[in-house]
Design a protein around this motif. Structure first.
Motif, PDB file in Angstrom:
ATOM      1  N   ILE A  31      22.014 -16.799 -16.423  1.00  0.00           N
ATOM      2  CA  ILE A  31      20.756 -17.416 -16.832  1.00  0.00           C
ATOM      3  C   ILE A  31      19.612 -16.451 -16.539  1.00  0.00           C
ATOM      4  CG2 ILE A  31      19.216 -19.370 -16.417  1.00  0.00           C
ATOM      5  CD1 ILE A  31      21.776 -20.934 -15.605  1.00  0.00           C
ATOM      6  N   GLN A  35      13.973 -18.394 -16.172  1.00  0.00           N
ATOM      7  CA  GLN A  35      14.265 -19.826 -16.252  1.00  0.00           C
ATOM      8  C   GLN A  35      14.374 -20.494 -14.884  1.00  0.00           C
ATOM      9  OE1 GLN A  35      17.160 -19.675 -20.017  1.00  0.00           O
ATOM     10  NE2 GLN A  35      16.715 -21.720 -19.241  1.00  0.00           N
ATOM     11  N   LEU A  57      18.508 -26.607 -18.527  1.00  0.00           N
ATOM     12  CA  LEU A  57      19.285 -26.102 -19.649  1.00  0.00           C
ATOM     13  C   LEU A  57      19.118 -27.063 -20.819  1.00  0.00           C
ATOM     14  CD1 LEU A  57      22.515 -25.124 -17.693  1.00  0.00           C
ATOM     15  CD2 LEU A  57      20.620 -23.647 -18.367  1.00  0.00           C
ATOM     16  N   TYR A  64      27.490 -24.566 -22.474  1.00  0.00           N
ATOM     17  CA  TYR A  64      27.437 -23.704 -21.296  1.00  0.00           C
ATOM     18  C   TYR A  64      28.824 -23.645 -20.673  1.00  0.00           C
ATOM     19  CZ  TYR A  64      22.469 -24.235 -21.957  1.00  0.00           C
ATOM     20  OH  TYR A  64      21.206 -24.223 -22.492  1.00  0.00           O
TER      21      TYR A  64
END
Length: 107
Positions: A31, A35, A57, A64
């Motif tokens: 990630i 974020q 997310l 994912y």
């Protein structure tokens, strides 16, 4: 017992970088650093303070591909916030997760 990715900061690493690294090591989710949003600091042991970060997310969670990473965990489970109190949490982590959820609801 369930837990969220946690870990100790390495030398020269920011708390945000630590959150990103630990998330990757423990889940194989790569990630972007941008974020990871700071939520709060929390004492987790006598005299030891850690920083909590969240990642939101978007989209279908099935997209994912979460993995076992470095082997510290034996499985993963996506838990909807509405079911946060229905699983056995390690280290009173449900309280930490609820604090982070409260942060999300404020934004």
């Amino acid at each position: 017992m369930y837990n969220i990715p946690v870990g100790m900061r390495e030398e020269g690493e920011t708390a945000q970088e630590c959150a990103q690294r630990e998330c990757y090591e423990e889940t194989n989710l790569n990630i972007p650093l941008s974020q990871f949003k700071f939520v709060n600091k929390e004492e987790w042991a006598k005299g030891k303070v850690g920083a909590n970060y969240i990642v939101i997310l978007d989209g279908n969670i099935q997209q994912y591909n979460i993995g076992l990473g470095d082997g510290e965990n034996d499985k993963f489970k996506w838990i909807p916030m509405t079911q946060i109190n229905s699983v056995p949490w390690a280290y009173n982590m449900d309280k930490t997760v609820m604090k982070m959820y409260t942060y999300i609801k404020k934004d």
